[in-house]
Structures are given as C-alpha cells and as structure tokens.
Design a protein around this motif. Structure first.
Motif, PDB file in Angstrom:
ATOM      1  N   GLY A  21      10.319   7.453  -0.908  1.00 36.96           N
ATOM      2  CA  GLY A  21       9.361   7.012   0.388  1.00 36.96           C
ATOM      3  C   GLY A  21       7.841   7.270   0.321  1.00 36.96           C
ATOM      4  O   GLY A  21       7.677   6.506   2.131  1.00 36.96           O
ATOM      5  N   GLY A  22       7.491   7.646  -0.224  1.00 39.64           N
ATOM      6  CA  GLY A  22       5.561   7.074  -0.248  1.00 39.64           C
ATOM      7  C   GLY A  22       6.111   6.201  -0.083  1.00 39.64           C
ATOM      8  O   GLY A  22       4.688   5.387  -0.273  1.00 39.64           O
ATOM      9  N   ALA A 143       6.067  13.471   1.262  1.00 38.49           N
ATOM     10  CA  ALA A 143       7.891  12.463   1.231  1.00 38.49           C
ATOM     11  C   ALA A 143       8.085  13.112  -0.303  1.00 38.49           C
ATOM     12  O   ALA A 143       7.514  12.467  -1.288  1.00 38.49           O
ATOM     13  CB  ALA A 143       6.636  11.527   1.096  1.00 38.49           C
TER      14      ALA A 143
END
Length: 356
Positions: A21-22, A143
């Motif tokens: 996600g990050g 995230a």
C-alpha cells in the motif's frame, strides 16, 4: 508549493509504511504531482513481507493476482516462477517496482513515526519520528496495514529460556539452522501451517503445540503454468474485474449456474467436493451456490474436509485432534503444502493445549 498566507509545509503528503500500500501511495501521489515523504520502521521495503520471512512463508493468493495493476507494461513483463509466490519472490518483485518507478528517493528507513497530529485551523498534519524528524504535510496516509505490530505472548518461563527462540513476524534475516535440534512451534494458524512442514524436514524432532485446529486445503502450488499465464496476460483487466466480482475476490472456478448443496444427490455432491479438493485453493467456498450462505450446506463442506484429514493422517488420535470443531471459513481458511502429511513423520508430535 505555498503562498505568503499559507503555513509552511515540508511535503504535500507523508506516507507511513513501505508495504504494497505504501509503495503504491508514493507512486500515485507523485503521479498527481505531489511531493511525498515515506517513513518505514524496517530497513527496507516489503511491509509484512519484510518482517515475515519464516520458513515456508508465501502468499496464499495467486501470484498473477497478488500484484499491481497500475502499469500494464509491468503486468506483462514480470514473470512469477510459481502459482503462489514465496516471500523472497515477493520482495524481488517489490524491489523491481520501486527501482523501475524511481520511488526509493522518497523513502526513509529505520524510522518509526511517533505521532501524527492534525491542526484543524491550518488544515495540516505534523508528523514526528524517533529520529527527530518533524514534517508538516497536507495529507498523512497510514499504510501500516493490519499486521504491523507483533504480539509476543507472555508465556511463563520465556524470559528464562536459555535456548534460541524466534517470533515468526520478526524472523532473523540470516538463515536459522534447525538440523539436529529439538524444536517446538506454538500455533497452527496460517503461519504455523506454512512453517511446520518446512521445519520438520530438517529438525531432529518437532513438537507442535496447538490450541485450535484449523481448516486447511491443498494449495496445489507448482511452477507457473505458461499457457495459463499467457491467457491471463491476454485479458489482464478482464481477469481482475472477474475476480473482483467473485465471492472470495480471488481466482477460483465458479459455476454461476451451480445448484444448491441439497439440490443434488450424495454421489454428485461428493464428486463436486472431490473436484474442489483436487483443484486446491479456496474453491470450497463456492463449491455450491449456498456453500458459504447456508449453515447446513457449510457443514457438508466441513465434514468432507474433516474426512480428508482422517484419510491423510495415519494416527487416528492425531487426525481427530487436527479436525476443527467450527465450520469451514468462519475463521480464515488456510492453504497448505503437505501440512497434514507432516504429522505422519516419525519426528513430529502434535500436542493440544486448549488454554494456550
């Protein structure tokens, strides 16, 4: 970035965590023209795949699906070696993505975020880290996922234990050699189900401590099928859209016109369950139209898998102990490679500890 009447900001967005996600957040925010800073507690990218590097660690979602879709060129060019990817292969993939899209310059590693405070009047976040960084940003994206904090149980005597002990969510980066050693592993969830068969291959003796038996079905992992890979890449967008509409959001065979469980006779029902077992993966969730919706239908699935455990495990007492009392998929269903077969080894014992 600012004007005279605006408070000073350091970056447009702060991202916390360098997992899937990050990494994507950095790419997307930069694509929108924003300046981004990412902080990561670990020493490199990967998120849960950076920390969870225990023996046997791999993804239980198919490789062709457990990947980014923001770049068609990336989708077409990357080659996964197996149907279900290992932790090591996933890190190789993420490293390729980060380098290919020049994302690493936005990332600061070995840094923990200690606070993130929002100023309503200024509409700004102030993010501080354990390294003394103080960042003011318009956006703060956490995230961190759901697996970012490990839980080390407070077992009596653990602090006095003189042998080696490890936590699967913070596994050493160097190999751990179990050859000739007596090993105990606590827990038979998805992690234990992956690690137990691998550790048993080299340990002198392995004792498995189980609180709750879990349902697991064969992953049927193997080398990537080149024809299937080509077929997916030929319609990647449609492949992802089709899976997104599936009840389990994964690449499983679904008969949209399938009957309900009790609309077929016993022999037909058994044949469908056998197909699901041989196919592997999470296909039991969609064996029949009501497999995940009707309690009695689910009990048919559960009983079938319990019977398979009895077929695989030689010792009747061990087989019974490995059969869950709950119904299939009310807890996370697991996938395995030779998990139940491992209990037929002479060097493996199962110990059930209800109050663990």
């Amino acid at each position: 970035m600012t004007n005279d009447s605006s408070p000073t900001i350091d970056v447009d967005a702060v991202v916390v965590g360098a997992g899937f996600g990050g990494i994507y957040a950095v790419h997307k925010l930069r694509e929108l023209g924003l300046e981004v800073k990412l902080f990561e507690r670990g020493s490199d990218i990967g998120g849960t795949w950076y920390w969870n590097r225990y023996p046997g660690a791999r993804c239980d979602a198919p490789s062709m699906q457990y990947s980014y879709q923001f770049s068609e060129e990336l989708q077409q060019q990357w080659r996964w070696p197996e149907t279900y990817s290992t932790q090591e292969e996933i890190l190789k993939y993420l490293d390729h993505v980060v380098e290919r899209f020049s994302l690493r310059s936005a990332m600061q590693f070995d840094t923990s975020v200690e606070s993130a405070t929002y100023d309503d009047k200024a509409n700004l976040w102030t993010v501080t880290t354990d390294k003394g960084d103080v960042m003011r940003a318009r956006f703060c994206i956490l995230a961190t996922g759901c697996l970012s904090t490990k839980n080390t149980p407070d077992f009596p005597g653990l602090s006095d234990f003189t042998g080696q002990w490890f936590h699967t969510s913070n596994w050493p980066h160097e190999d751990v050699d179990f050859r000739g050693k007596k090993v105990g592993i606590i827990g038979t969830g998805s992690t234990g189900i992956q690690a137990i068969p691998v550790i048993a291959e080299t340990a002198a003796h392995l004792k498995v401590f189980q609180r709750t038996a879990q349902f697991s079905t064969p992953a049927r992992n193997g080398p990537m099928d080149e024809e299937k890979e080509a077929a997916i890449k030929g319609e990647y967008a449609a492949f992802r859209a089709r899976n997104y509409r599936n009840p389990v959001a994964l690449d499983v065979t679904i008969d949209r016109n399938a009957p309900k469980t009790f609309e077929v006779n016993d022999q037909q029902r058994e044949a469908v369950f056998e197909r699901c077992w041989e196919e592997g993966g999470l296909s039991f969730s969609v064996a029949f139209r009501d497999s995940s919706l009707n309690r009695k239908a689910n009990e048919e699935v559960s009983d079938f898998i319990r019977s398979k455990i009895s077929e695989v495990v030689d010792d009747p007492d061990t087989a019974r102990a490995l059969q869950p009392s709950h119904i299939y998929a009310c807890k996370r269903p697991c996938l395995d490679t030779n998990y139940f077969e491992t209990y037929n080894r002479d060097n493996v014992d199962l110990i059930t500890v209800p109050g663990l």
